[in-house]
Design a protein around this motif. Structure first.
Motif, PDB file in Angstrom:
ATOM      1  N   THR B  84      53.067  45.763  39.492  1.00  0.00           N
ATOM      2  CA  THR B  84      51.762  45.426  40.080  1.00  0.00           C
ATOM      3  C   THR B  84      50.638  46.032  39.252  1.00  0.00           C
ATOM      4  N   PHE B  85      50.854  47.262  38.776  1.00  0.00           N
ATOM      5  CA  PHE B  85      49.803  47.927  38.011  1.00  0.00           C
ATOM      6  C   PHE B  85      49.522  47.181  36.711  1.00  0.00           C
ATOM      7  N   GLU B  86      50.585  46.764  36.020  1.00  0.00           N
ATOM      8  CA  GLU B  86      50.386  46.102  34.731  1.00  0.00           C
ATOM      9  C   GLU B  86      49.823  44.690  34.902  1.00  0.00           C
ATOM     10  N   LEU B  87      50.257  43.997  35.972  1.00  0.00           N
ATOM     11  CA  LEU B  87      49.837  42.608  36.127  1.00  0.00           C
ATOM     12  C   LEU B  87      48.472  42.479  36.792  1.00  0.00           C
ATOM     13  N   GLY B  88      47.944  43.560  37.374  1.00  0.00           N
ATOM     14  CA  GLY B  88      46.651  43.494  38.040  1.00  0.00           C
ATOM     15  C   GLY B  88      45.541  42.928  37.171  1.00  0.00           C
ATOM     16  N   PRO B  89      45.325  43.470  35.952  1.00  0.00           N
ATOM     17  CA  PRO B  89      44.260  42.935  35.110  1.00  0.00           C
ATOM     18  C   PRO B  89      44.423  41.450  34.787  1.00  0.00           C
ATOM     19  N   TYR B  90      45.676  41.002  34.599  1.00  0.00           N
ATOM     20  CA  TYR B  90      45.885  39.570  34.346  1.00  0.00           C
ATOM     21  C   TYR B  90      45.434  38.761  35.556  1.00  0.00           C
ATOM     22  N   MET B  91      45.855  39.219  36.754  1.00  0.00           N
ATOM     23  CA  MET B  91      45.555  38.433  37.951  1.00  0.00           C
ATOM     24  C   MET B  91      44.072  38.432  38.257  1.00  0.00           C
ATOM     25  N   ILE B  92      43.340  39.424  37.767  1.00  0.00           N
ATOM     26  CA  ILE B  92      41.893  39.394  37.995  1.00  0.00           C
ATOM     27  C   ILE B  92      41.214  38.533  36.955  1.00  0.00           C
ATOM     28  N   PHE B  93      41.601  38.692  35.696  1.00  0.00           N
ATOM     29  CA  PHE B  93      40.830  38.031  34.644  1.00  0.00           C
ATOM     30  C   PHE B  93      41.137  36.537  34.528  1.00  0.00           C
ATOM     31  N   ILE B  94      42.413  36.154  34.647  1.00  0.00           N
ATOM     32  CA  ILE B  94      42.763  34.742  34.388  1.00  0.00           C
ATOM     33  C   ILE B  94      42.052  33.780  35.352  1.00  0.00           C
ATOM     34  N   PRO B  95      42.067  34.022  36.683  1.00  0.00           N
ATOM     35  CA  PRO B  95      41.350  33.091  37.563  1.00  0.00           C
ATOM     36  C   PRO B  95      39.857  33.031  37.263  1.00  0.00           C
ATOM     37  N   ILE B  96      39.262  34.185  36.932  1.00  0.00           N
ATOM     38  CA  ILE B  96      37.834  34.159  36.624  1.00  0.00           C
ATOM     39  C   ILE B  96      37.594  33.287  35.395  1.00  0.00           C
ATOM     40  N   PHE B  97      38.450  33.452  34.377  1.00  0.00           N
ATOM     41  CA  PHE B  97      38.262  32.646  33.174  1.00  0.00           C
ATOM     42  C   PHE B  97      38.480  31.172  33.464  1.00  0.00           C
ATOM     43  N   MET B  98      39.450  30.861  34.339  1.00  0.00           N
ATOM     44  CA  MET B  98      39.697  29.449  34.664  1.00  0.00           C
ATOM     45  C   MET B  98      38.489  28.820  35.334  1.00  0.00           C
ATOM     46  N   SER B 237      38.362  47.947  30.658  1.00  0.00           N
ATOM     47  CA  SER B 237      37.382  47.034  30.074  1.00  0.00           C
ATOM     48  C   SER B 237      37.710  45.590  30.433  1.00  0.00           C
ATOM     49  N   MET B 238      38.991  45.285  30.740  1.00  0.00           N
ATOM     50  CA  MET B 238      39.309  43.935  31.221  1.00  0.00           C
ATOM     51  C   MET B 238      38.630  43.671  32.563  1.00  0.00           C
ATOM     52  N   PHE B 239      38.656  44.700  33.440  1.00  0.00           N
ATOM     53  CA  PHE B 239      37.960  44.528  34.720  1.00  0.00           C
ATOM     54  C   PHE B 239      36.473  44.306  34.500  1.00  0.00           C
ATOM     55  N   GLN B 240      35.923  45.089  33.577  1.00  0.00           N
ATOM     56  CA  GLN B 240      34.491  44.979  33.309  1.00  0.00           C
ATOM     57  C   GLN B 240      34.146  43.599  32.754  1.00  0.00           C
ATOM     58  N   LEU B 241      34.994  43.144  31.807  1.00  0.00           N
ATOM     59  CA  LEU B 241      34.792  41.816  31.223  1.00  0.00           C
ATOM     60  C   LEU B 241      34.846  40.742  32.304  1.00  0.00           C
ATOM     61  N   GLY B 242      35.852  40.870  33.201  1.00  0.00           N
ATOM     62  CA  GLY B 242      35.973  39.893  34.268  1.00  0.00           C
ATOM     63  C   GLY B 242      34.756  39.902  35.168  1.00  0.00           C
ATOM     64  N   GLU B 243      34.228  41.085  35.461  1.00  0.00           N
ATOM     65  CA  GLU B 243      33.079  41.188  36.347  1.00  0.00           C
ATOM     66  C   GLU B 243      31.869  40.485  35.744  1.00  0.00           C
ATOM     67  N   TYR B 244      31.605  40.776  34.453  1.00  0.00           N
ATOM     68  CA  TYR B 244      30.433  40.148  33.855  1.00  0.00           C
ATOM     69  C   TYR B 244      30.652  38.668  33.593  1.00  0.00           C
ATOM     70  N   ALA B 245      31.899  38.276  33.283  1.00  0.00           N
ATOM     71  CA  ALA B 245      32.171  36.845  33.118  1.00  0.00           C
ATOM     72  C   ALA B 245      31.933  36.122  34.429  1.00  0.00           C
ATOM     73  N   SER B 246      32.290  36.749  35.565  1.00  0.00           N
ATOM     74  CA  SER B 246      32.061  36.039  36.822  1.00  0.00           C
ATOM     75  C   SER B 246      30.581  36.003  37.166  1.00  0.00           C
ATOM     76  N   ILE B 247      29.816  37.004  36.720  1.00  0.00           N
ATOM     77  CA  ILE B 247      28.362  36.892  36.922  1.00  0.00           C
ATOM     78  C   ILE B 247      27.829  35.722  36.108  1.00  0.00           C
ATOM     79  N   PHE B 248      28.333  35.583  34.885  1.00  0.00           N
ATOM     80  CA  PHE B 248      27.901  34.477  34.025  1.00  0.00           C
ATOM     81  C   PHE B 248      28.209  33.131  34.689  1.00  0.00           C
ATOM     82  N   ILE B 249      29.449  32.986  35.202  1.00  0.00           N
ATOM     83  CA  ILE B 249      29.817  31.724  35.851  1.00  0.00           C
ATOM     84  C   ILE B 249      28.933  31.491  37.061  1.00  0.00           C
ATOM     85  N   MET B 250      28.760  32.549  37.874  1.00  0.00           N
ATOM     86  CA  MET B 250      27.994  32.391  39.099  1.00  0.00           C
ATOM     87  C   MET B 250      26.555  32.005  38.784  1.00  0.00           C
ATOM     88  N   SER B 251      25.973  32.606  37.705  1.00  0.00           N
ATOM     89  CA  SER B 251      24.589  32.260  37.391  1.00  0.00           C
ATOM     90  C   SER B 251      24.497  30.817  36.927  1.00  0.00           C
TER      91      SER B 251
END
Lengths: 124, 382
Positions: B84-98, B237-251
């Protein structure tokens, strides 16, 4: 056939996006594995708890109220899924479609009002 | 099968791949720009200078941060659950990128405008909540666990107003395809006819992005960073990237759905670069308001937070859907929508003011829903 083709063309980028997202995270982790220092120290592996040593595993019981919100969420999310197809097609059917949705949302509104009255929406 | 990319005839696979690579580049640049801008804007609000040392005006700060994070040691606590610990960043970032798939950047650049774009957007953007839970649960840390639970409670509560406000606009536009929604705003942007939906969407988007005043899952003073406590270096930094990418999508979605995206005003007439400018200004404006709110408003309490979604935003969003339907099915003039929307905004602002200003009412000791003989095994965590 044409419809299946359109579906294929439309959802192919979705599949590719999932793959590209995976590759992005994976390559970043590989890059860090190559560049970052790694040392095996026992003390570094302790869980962070503001300086204390953790007493037991963190995954113990947690509050019941989280479940209440989850149940309410399921009800209303299913409702939203049901409204989506209606939203595009009610203009073609007219007044009947509109008023039947009013009744549907009204019943759900009663449910929300009941939950509100019972205090399920109050965080305590 | 071929697809058309800037006049080139390409195979659909190559076409999608090229578009995705362009979006990855754009995302990286924009995320770096957003982090830099956020620090600069906050610094100006605080009467500081912000980053100045790295590069001209500190422009290379984000690059320096990224390099530092790649070089940091990547720790995993001994007691953490490895998978769960290793796959967490994948599960957060991939849906945001999709989520980028349905976003219209300018008239002739997007990955693929699906006909069910809005449904796809709300569906895929909520998948990353699973990643938050995985990160929180897998870390085996109390703060992380609490942060994960809070982020789920908040994420699912604010999901509903977000979905319903998008639905109201979809009804009005007659389509869930973001390209069609933008094309319908060549004269007047939707925010004029749907002001209340825009307000509700904005507030719910802030909560979905876990931005202040809704950053309860991440609050440093309460849960020390929430689900990310145990993550360091590149994973963080993956979490951070995902957070700002989702702000970008949302904007971009906000600008497309409510502000007319690249279309309004004159977007189609004045060419590609003008469209880039319009999209950039609208998305940047959204981002600026988000940062502005972050610096001006204190964090909400959790009882205010949950109550606000269920007792204020959700009923108002349902009312907006019904009002839209009533006006459209009777063929009344669009000004009716404007007036009802403005009344709704007035109600929303008044109620928000009262919620925020309300004194902290201690709700008394928790009553168990069923009379159980106390909680025997371990204490309940909340």
């Amino acid at each position: 056939m044409a419809q299946a083709d359109a579906l294929y063309v439309d959802y192919l980028p979705v599949l590719l996006a999932a793959i590209v997202g995976f590759v992005l995270v994976f390559s970043a982790l590989i890059g860090s594995r190559l560049l970052a220092p790694f040392s095996q120290e026992r003390e570094k592996g302790t869980t962070y708890e503001c300086g204390m040593l953790p007493l037991q595993r963190a995954s113990t019981n947690f509050g019941m109220r989280f479940y209440l919100y989850a149940i309410l969420f399921v009800v209303f999310d299913v409702e939203a899924v049901f409204i989506f197809p209606w939203a595009l097609s009610f203009m073609g059917i007219g007044q009947f479609a509109y008023w039947s949705m009013v009744v549907f949302i009204g019943i759900l509104g009663l449910g929300l009002g009941y939950a509100w009255k019972k205090g399920a929406l109050q965080w305590r | 099968m071929n697809a058309d990319l800037f006049g080139l005839e390409l195979n659909v696979w190559a076409d999608a791949a090229i578009r995705l690579v362009m979006v990855v580049t754009l995302m990286t640049v924009v995320v770096m720009g957003y982090t830099y801008l956020e620090r600069k804007i906050i610094a100006r609000f605080n009467r500081r200078l912000g980053p100045t040392k790295t590069g001209p005006w500190g422009l290379l700060q984000a690059v320096a941060d990224a390099l530092k994070l790649v070089g940091k040691e990547d720790l995993r606590p001994r007691s953490a659950d490895p998978w769960t610990f290793e796959l967490g960043p994948y599960m957060i970032f991939i849906p945001i990128f999709m989520g980028f798939v349905i976003v219209p950047f300018i008239a002739d650049f997007h990955i693929r405008l699906l006909d069910l774009g809005l449904i796809y957007f709300v569906a895929i953007s909520s998948v990353s909540i699973v990643g938050w839970v995985m990160a929180g649960w897998g870390s085996d840390n109390r703060y992380a666990m609490l942060g994960a639970l809070r982020s789920v409670a908040q994420g699912i509560s604010y999901e509903l107003p977000l979905v319903l406000s998008l639905l109201a606009v979809g009804m009005y536009a007659g389509s869930f395809n973001l390209g069609v929604i933008i094309a319908g705003q060549d004269v007047v942007p939707n925010i004029v006819w749907q002001p209340m939906a825009a307000f509700i969407f904005f507030i719910a988007a802030l909560a979905e992005l876990n931005r202040t005043p809704f950053d309860i899952p991440l609050g440093e003073s309460e849960v020390v960073g929430g689900p990310f406590v145990e993550y360091s270096g590149i994973r963080w930094s993956m979490f951070q990237l995902g957070e700002y990418a989702s702000i970008f999508i949302m904007s971009l979605v906000f600008s497309a759905v409510f502000l007319g995206g690249w279309m309004w005003p004159f977007g189609e007439d004045l060419g590609r670069w003008f469209q880039v400018l319009l999209s950039g200004i609208k998305a940047g404006g959204f981002f600026f308001v988000v940062v502005w709110i972050r610096i001006s408003v204190p964090r909400m309490r959790i009882d205010q937070l949950m109550g606000y979604s269920w007792k204020v935003l959700l009923p108002l969003a349902l009312v907006q859907v019904l009002v839209n339907g009533l006006v459209m099915v009777n063929g009344w003039h669009e000004v009716t929508l404007l007036i009802s929307g403005l009344v709704g905004v007035a109600v929303l602002v008044t109620v928000t003011g009262r919620v925020v200003a309300a004194p902290s009412v201690r709700p008394g000791p928790a009553r168990p829903l069923m009379p159980t003989p106390a909680i025997a095994q371990g204490e309940a965590v909340s």
